[in-house]
Design an enzyme around this catalytic site. Sequence first.
Site, short mmCIF file in Angstrom:
data_model
loop_
_atom_site.label_atom_id
_atom_site.label_comp_id
_atom_site.label_asym_id
_atom_site.label_seq_id
_atom_site.Cartn_x
_atom_site.Cartn_y
_atom_site.Cartn_z
CB CYS A 230 1.92 0.03 7.13
SG CYS A 230 1.92 -0.88 8.68
CB ALA A 231 -0.73 -0.27 1.60
N GLY A 234 0.55 3.52 -1.39
CA GLY A 234 0.74 2.37 -2.26
C GLY A 234 1.96 2.32 -3.14
N GLY A 235 2.98 3.15 -2.89
CA GLY A 235 4.17 3.11 -3.73
C GLY A 235 4.82 1.73 -3.74
CE LYS A 236 8.40 1.29 1.43
NZ LYS A 236 7.58 2.50 1.70
CG ASP A 254 -2.58 2.83 5.55
OD1 ASP A 254 -1.36 2.60 5.50
OD2 ASP A 254 -3.07 3.82 6.13
CG ASP A 281 -10.98 -1.48 13.05
OD1 ASP A 281 -9.99 -2.20 13.33
OD2 ASP A 281 -12.15 -1.88 13.16
CG ASP A 301 7.26 1.40 5.03
OD1 ASP A 301 8.11 1.66 5.91
OD2 ASP A 301 7.00 2.17 4.09
CB CYS A 354 11.95 5.99 6.56
SG CYS A 354 10.32 6.56 7.04
#
Length: 424
Positions: A230-231, A234-236, A254, A281, A301, A354
Amino acid sequence: MRLTSERLDLLIAAVRKILPLQAPADVLLRQFFKDRPQLGQNDRSAVAETVFGVLRHRFFLEALTGKGTARELVLAYLTRFQGMNLRELTPFIRESESKWIPQIKAAKLEEQPLFVQAELPEWLVEKLQASCSNEEILRIGQALQQPAPLDVRVNSLLAKREEVIAALEQEGIEAQPTPFSPVGIRLTGKPSINRSALFLSGKIEVQDEGSQILGFLLAPKRGEMVVDFCAGAGGKTLLLGALMHSRGRLYAFDVSEKRLSNLKPRLKRSGLSNVHPQHIDSERDSKLKRLAGKIDRVLVDAPCSGLGTLRRNPDLKWRQSPESISELQEKQIAILTAAAKLLKPGGRLVYATCSPLHEENQQIIESFLTNHPQFSILNCGELLAQQKINLPDAGKFLQLSPLHHNTDGFFAAVLEYSKTEPEN
């Protein structure tokens, strides 16, 4: 804040625009500013500070004003949290308002119910009471009312942390190493970091320290096949690519093309050549089926309530509900199950949210393990210690919080695919 009649009207208009919360507050605020291109930086800062201040303290402000109008909430906020007195406000207020403003200043927070003191919805307080004392809930709520610090991550492919800190200080930006992440830097204040040469050259990216630690739990190695399931923007993904020294293959999946498009300029700056963004999708997309049983490490994530990010997104208190949590649980277990199918034997999966809620965290892991006995849990504390990251309260699970770690609220569990599924 210097108050004028025009600025007071502006603050009231902004709160009136945002408070129905028909969309995320930051989206509504951007639209508010877009409709008023003439506003200067000082007015924009005053509006943003007031809007998010009202959202952070809305339960208390509504208790004081009897669920007041936007005007009453702004005046109560300025009185109670910006320290303005009746003399300063008198030129801009009505005679009837001048009678209740002193009462706002004198009201005692400790006489309010727990949910008002903690600035958390009643349903959320009830859920937290299953695992926390009232005193702990109050401390959690108070921590979530504070603005989050600005953390950046050093791109270890292009720079070293000590060099970046020295360069930031030359730019007049006060910076210090984050206490846990070996590539994190915490900045003092809110500098415009996106104008910094370090940012523009890809040497740093804005990323909360807690988010950085998730990458070290996955610990991808150079040459491996890795998936960020679940990018998002794209921070991670970028952290994982740097940990892999840009070697191997890193898929960024994603369901949102818009979020993935935000990854492209970041990826270009980063210098990474092993990242492959791909739109899917759903968790049942055929692109995923082709990778089944081939992947060394997967980061999930998961979409979640986001309640661990209330310092940044206080509007989530009104945009989530017990019903939305139940809907998210179904999505979380479906995504975790699909992501697990990608792993080869001996592969590692990190499931993260989170959120502080057991329903989105431990319950999801317990449910998954009941149906997938070929997976086992690895100890988060031990995995981090192997990388010289000392988080003394990390154990079987990782649970980060604004209260104890000054990060966003994160949960993580690490699963290992220990053997192939038995044949029917």
